[in-house]
Motif scaffolding. Structure first.
Motif: not given
Ligand code: GLA
Length: 721
Positions: A300-314
């Motif tokens: 209910y709260q997080l932006k795109n809470g049910e979607g997947s997340r990207m791994s990254l290099l910063n």
């Protein structure tokens, strides 16, 4: 026995009397929790009960009346009020009586209740709102205050929530710290009087303490047993929690915006809306409370809470400000080699007249530094994409360096005192978001970048300074509104960004983890927990945040900050949303291979780690080790992370009992993230590798996975057969 005045005793006896069935009952319920209000014979609203759900509606009449639900100043209860107003005739009192209530179901599983209260002498109305999430066992509370007096009234206190609890003992855990030292958990017993946890920092509000707490009844909070309440205020600015134990040993918890230096002039007809206080009440200890918060946040709260997340290099820790186009192209290649989804370009890419080559200038001028990036961001996006990775960008849109074209043009847009020497925090000032022109400008930073470079796949949105030199040129004679209007202005901007770019993932950052409240997280897919990425420190930091935030919302990067073995740092980062902030050339071939394996494992196991049920097993606060397990919802897969931090000589090690598995299933155990031999010549301990155990055995007897090797770690994948 404490002494109390006769008058107060009489009042208390009155309030505690058993009320007959004629008292109106308002029940706010989840599947596991009941919050019950009653209207007293005097027309006032009382909180009668908060606790485990009551099975029989017929029993509610037996509940004592309780304590006034939304305490006002000026009447006969002398403890901290939820609301304090000054009427325009100079009268400071308020007496609220029940008028009506209504209930609706905006979605299956969600019930909204509004209770309207009014003063009979002054035309002031307070509406209390409650949203109950049945399955997730979460309740949100907020209030709205309005009036029809002839002239404005002044609000001095305006809590979102007042909760009453009754137990023999109360233990409160606060999460406090500093930059690179966030969310240290301290548990203390509350005794008579007040304990306040608050912030006055304005923008980087959670730098010293976070906007959430744990409260345990009768005993110190336990992981799997006992009654606990977890609460948090959804407000990206000054907040305040007041825990007050009264003369009857009852606990009152007031939560809301910090009213410090923030008296609010409310015009007739205007609605003052408080932020949401969000809580869960668990009778099965901290673990259950955390899992309920995680489920609710993802759904209910997080932006795109049910979607997947990207791994990254910063690139921040790899290069700081010292990069150019060639260096970045090399890093795109490293990101591709690692197998991560994205490259994230951090601070130092902007500023024309005042190039941002260190943190002393350029903030506010969001155009590329030509000397560093002659072909601009668009070219970088193309290059990254050509190498198979997406491109993300760091911005700090709410801030300005005095050495910037923006400040030269609009000095009045920065919050600062006109007649005193300015104090600079990290050489910068906070933009005045109470000013709609500034809101347009800040929205425009994202919008212009996205319009010009639609390939940007991600933003890291930073906020490094608290509000300093508190004065708004825009608010003129309403200076005491600044802390509130600034946050409301920020939400106006974030709402516009989300409306126009609903799918755009964004990381919320504030000089590390000083911002992670659940109102801001409506607009962000994740937050940066800390600039401290030392593997050991991160165990504690992630442990702390895990109490209210799902792993999915916590960005965790592998860097060279800690001196632990690379595998240790990788395992720690893989417990949350995995990223890297490191140069591959610092690593051996074997180590690079390990990083690639970990990225692959993270991508494969993301649904278990980021969307599963988390059980904390071994606490780093209580032992020299730590262990956490994530179980998939269907209980077919589990990932166990186990760490030996600073084991003692000849320490007797107990097996780690797992949790949340299906006792009737059989699980094959396989060690993953394995390095053949680490730099100290140590080998992973494979004794459990390949064995098949029942869930029952794993939960009752456990696995001998802790060792006496310093800073070593194991990750086990359990698969139901
Ligand atoms: C903050 C962030 C860091 C980095 C720097 C850049 O400190 O927490 O991750 O982005 O700003 O200046």
């Amino acid at each position: 026995m404490k002494k109390i005045t006769t008058a107060l005793l009489l009042v208390m006896m009155c309030l505690l009397q058993l009320n007959a069935a004629e008292n109106k009952v308002i029940r706010i319920a989840t599947d596991q929790t009941d919050l019950v209000f009653k209207v007293g014979d005097n027309g006032r609203l009382y909180q009668s009960y908060l606790g485990k759900v009551l099975k029989s509606e017929a029993d509610l009449k037996f509940l004592p009346l309780g304590t006034e639900a939304y305490l006002t100043h000026g009447m006969e209860d002398y403890f901290e009020p939820a609301v304090r107003v000054l009427h325009n005739d100079g009268n400071p009192s308020l007496l609220l009586k029940y008028v009506s209530h209504s209930t609706s179901n905006p979605q299956p599983g969600i019930t909204e209740t509004a209770i309207v209260l009014k003063d009979e002498v002054y035309p002031v109305q307070v509406t209390l709102y409650y949203t109950a999430f049945a399955k997730e066992n979460i309740i949100k509370e907020r209030s709205e205050i309005k009036h029809n007096e002839k002239k404005p009234i002044t609000l001095y206190q305006y809590a979102s929530s007042l909760i009453h609890l009754s137990a023999d003992k109360y233990f409160m855990t606060e999460f406090s710290g500093e930059w690179a030292h966030e969310v240290n958990m301290t548990e203390q017993q509350l005794s008579f009087g007040k304990k306040m946890v608050d912030t006055k920092l304005g923008s980087r509000a959670g730098m010293i303490c976070s906007s959430f707490f744990l409260l345990s009844l009768d005993q110190k909070a336990q992981e799997n047993t006992g009654d606990v309440l977890f609460g948090t205020i959804a407000w990206t600015g000054n907040f305040r929690f007041t825990f007050e134990v009264d003369n009857m040993n009852k606990l009152r918890i007031l939560s809301g915006i910090n009213p410090y230096a923030s008296e609010y002039t409310l015009k007739p007809g205007e609605v003052f809306s408080t932020p949401e206080f969000i809580f869960t009440y668990s009778s099965e200890g901290k673990g259950k409370a955390s899992r309920d918060f995680h489920d609710w946040a993802r759904k209910y709260q997080l932006k795109n809470g049910e979607g997947s997340r990207m791994s990254l290099l910063n690139n921040w820790e790899a290069t700081y400000f010292g990069f150019d186009e060639a260096k970045l192209k090399e890093l795109f290649g490293e990101a591709a080699h690692l197998g991560v989804d994205m490259f994230l370009l951090d601070d130092g890419w902007f500023g024309t007249k005042y190039p941002r080559n260190d943190d002393s200038q350029g903030l506010g001028d969001w155009t590329e530094i030509k000397e560093k990036l002659p072909n601009g961001i668009g070219h970088l996006v193309k290059e990254a994409n050509a190498q198979g990775v997406k491109f993300g960008l760091w911005i700090e849109p709410e801030m300005v360096n005095p050495k910037s074209e923006l400040f030269e043009k609009h000095p009045d847009w920065a919050i600062h005192l006109p007649n005193r020497e300015t104090y600079y925090f990290r050489n910068q000032l906070v933009l005045d978001l109470s000013n709609p022109a500034v809101q347009d400008y800040v929205f425009g930073i994202v919008d212009n970048l996205m319009t010009k470079y639609p390939g940007i796949a991600y933003f890291k949105w930073d906020c490094n300074s608290p509000i300093t030199n508190i004065y708004s040129a825009y608010l003129k004679d309403k200076q005491s509104h600044i802390y509130i209007e600034h946050v409301r202005g920020l939400y106006n901007v974030l709402k516009r960004v989300k409306a126009k770019y609903p799918e755009l993932p964004m990381m919320l950052c504030s000089g590390g983890g000083a911002r992670c409240d659940y109102e801001a997280l409506k607009y962000f897919t994740e937050f940066w927990a800390s600039d401290n990425t030392d593997g050991v420190e991160r165990i504690y930091i992630q442990w702390g945040f895990s109490h209210l935030f799902p792993a999915k919302s916590i960005a965790a990067h592998v860097t060279s900050w800690g001196k632990q073995p690379l595998k240790f740092r990788l395992d720690v980062a893989m417990m949350c949303k995995l990223g890297f902030d490191i140069q591959l050339k610092e690593m051996s071939e074997n180590e690079q291979k390990l990083c690639q394996d970990v990225v692959k494992n993270f991508k494969r196991l993301q649904p278990v780690i980021l969307d599963g049920d988390m059980y904390r097993l071994v606490s780093p606060y209580d032992t020299d080790h730590a262990a956490v397990i994530y179980n998939s919802k269907d209980k077919n897969k589990a990932i166990l992370f186990a760490y030996d931090i600073h084991p003692r000589f000849a320490e007797q090690l107990q097996p780690v009992r797992l949790n949340g598995l299906d006792p009737d299933k059989r699980y094959k155990v396989e060690e993953i993230n394995v390095i053949k031999e680490d730099r100290q010549g140590r080998r992973p301990m494979p004794s459990v590798n390949g064995q098949i155990y029942s869930g029952d055995y794993l939960m009752k007897v456990g696995l001998p996975i802790l060792t006496s090797a310093h800073t070593s770690s194991h990750v086990l994948e359990l698969t139901a057969q």
